[in-house]
Design a protein around this motif. Structure first.
Motif, mmCIF file in Angstrom:
data_model
loop_
_atom_site.group_PDB
_atom_site.id
_atom_site.type_symbol
_atom_site.label_atom_id
_atom_site.label_comp_id
_atom_site.label_asym_id
_atom_site.label_seq_id
_atom_site.Cartn_x
_atom_site.Cartn_y
_atom_site.Cartn_z
ATOM 1 N N THR B 15 -35.862 -8.139 -21.794
ATOM 2 C CA THR B 15 -35.888 -9.329 -22.448
ATOM 3 C C THR B 15 -34.944 -9.738 -23.349
ATOM 4 O O THR B 15 -34.110 -8.870 -24.198
ATOM 5 C CB THR B 15 -37.201 -9.031 -23.544
ATOM 6 O OG1 THR B 15 -37.254 -8.138 -24.047
ATOM 7 C CG2 THR B 15 -38.427 -8.981 -22.268
ATOM 8 N N GLY B 16 -34.839 -11.138 -23.504
ATOM 9 C CA GLY B 16 -33.511 -11.585 -24.307
ATOM 10 C C GLY B 16 -32.128 -11.950 -23.776
ATOM 11 O O GLY B 16 -31.320 -12.421 -24.208
ATOM 12 N N SER B 80 -32.307 -15.981 -22.562
ATOM 13 C CA SER B 80 -33.188 -15.575 -23.390
ATOM 14 C C SER B 80 -34.564 -14.994 -22.459
ATOM 15 O O SER B 80 -35.753 -15.671 -22.842
ATOM 16 C CB SER B 80 -33.826 -16.529 -24.420
ATOM 17 O OG SER B 80 -32.801 -17.056 -25.106
ATOM 18 N N GLU B 82 -37.824 -13.611 -20.753
ATOM 19 C CA GLU B 82 -39.136 -13.159 -21.215
ATOM 20 C C GLU B 82 -39.495 -12.554 -19.867
ATOM 21 O O GLU B 82 -39.230 -12.759 -18.784
ATOM 22 C CB GLU B 82 -39.942 -14.491 -21.551
ATOM 23 C CG GLU B 82 -39.313 -14.977 -22.661
ATOM 24 C CD GLU B 82 -40.259 -16.294 -22.915
ATOM 25 O OE1 GLU B 82 -41.239 -16.593 -22.455
ATOM 26 O OE2 GLU B 82 -39.855 -17.248 -24.124
ATOM 27 N N ASP B 85 -40.654 -14.379 -16.945
ATOM 28 C CA ASP B 85 -39.477 -15.123 -15.901
ATOM 29 C C ASP B 85 -39.377 -14.116 -14.909
ATOM 30 O O ASP B 85 -38.797 -14.594 -14.010
ATOM 31 C CB ASP B 85 -38.306 -15.347 -16.783
ATOM 32 C CG ASP B 85 -38.543 -15.980 -18.162
ATOM 33 O OD1 ASP B 85 -37.606 -15.751 -18.997
ATOM 34 O OD2 ASP B 85 -39.148 -16.947 -17.793
#
Lengths: 112, 113
Positions: B15-16, B80, B82, B85
């Motif tokens: 994540t990110g 970014s 998540e 996604d």
């Protein structure tokens, strides 16, 4: 209401059966109607497309479009185990808009 | 084989993070489309490019962007990231005037952990 509705199944039939797959839609602007076949973990494969109402035949596959009822069908004759896949209907309003709107797909299994 | 190629086949990331998915259309096709396929949403149109220009946008998040290069290959950038996604991302291409006849690549499976 979703623009395109498709029964997810699953649908299980014996080899040689006639299969009927269907979609309904709500957007009267749709002019092009497509059927895709997707095997597990693969990309969708275009089977056939139809413009406006009417029937179209390609080998064992027949696509029907009834715009007055907003209903499309795909018939598979003499179904084979190799036809086992997810079948997706897709629609497009034509013109300069090429976005395809898909149904969620129907999982078909043809048993030998 | 549709003639559309996509790389990589699989991506696992955290994540990110940010990732880039690549697509080469069929020879001669000027239009490229990106779709996202998830179990709950099905196949959803993200964006279309025609000969280097953006033509149509679907439900593409602001964290996602795409471009089509002069050699007609396309890239989809997802940033970014998540957990939500995580999905299959497909590229499709079509010839001029035949946008209803779209040919799909094998897809990139993205897993966000």
């Amino acid at each position: 209401q979703k623009e395109v509705e498709q029964d997810p199944g699953p649908l299980s039939v014996p080899e040689g059966a006639i299969v009927s797959l269907n979609c309904t839609y709500s957007n009267s602007a749709f002019q092009y109607f497509m059927w895709y076949r997707q095997y597990s973990r693969k990309g969708p494969e275009l089977l056939m497309y139809t413009y406006s109402s009417g029937n179209k035949e390609d080998g064992r596959f027949t696509a029907q479009v009834d715009k007055s009822s907003k209903y499309i069908s795909l018939f598979i004759r003499d179904s084979q185990p190799s036809d086992s896949a997810t079948y997706l209907c897709a629609m497009n309003s034509g013109g300069s808009n090429y976005k395809l709107t898909f149904g969620k797909g129907t999982l078909l299994t043809v048993n030998p | 084989d549709s003639g559309v190629t996509q790389t990589p086949k699989h991506l696992i990331t955290a994540t990110g993070q940010r990732v880039t998915l690549r697509c080469s259309p069929r020879s001669g096709d000027l239009s490229v489309y990106w779709y996202q396929q998830s179990l709950d949403q099905g196949l959803q149109f993200l964006i279309q490019y025609y000969n280097g220009e953006e033509r149509a946008k679907g439900n593409i998040l602001e964290r996602f962007s795409a471009q089509q290069f002069p050699d007609l290959h396309s890239e989809l950038n997802l940033s970014s990231l998540e957990l939500g996604d995580s999905a299959l991302y497909f590229c499709a291409s079509s010839g001029a005037g035949t946008g209803y006849e779209q040919y799909f690549g094998p897809g990139t499976r993205l897993t966000v952990t």
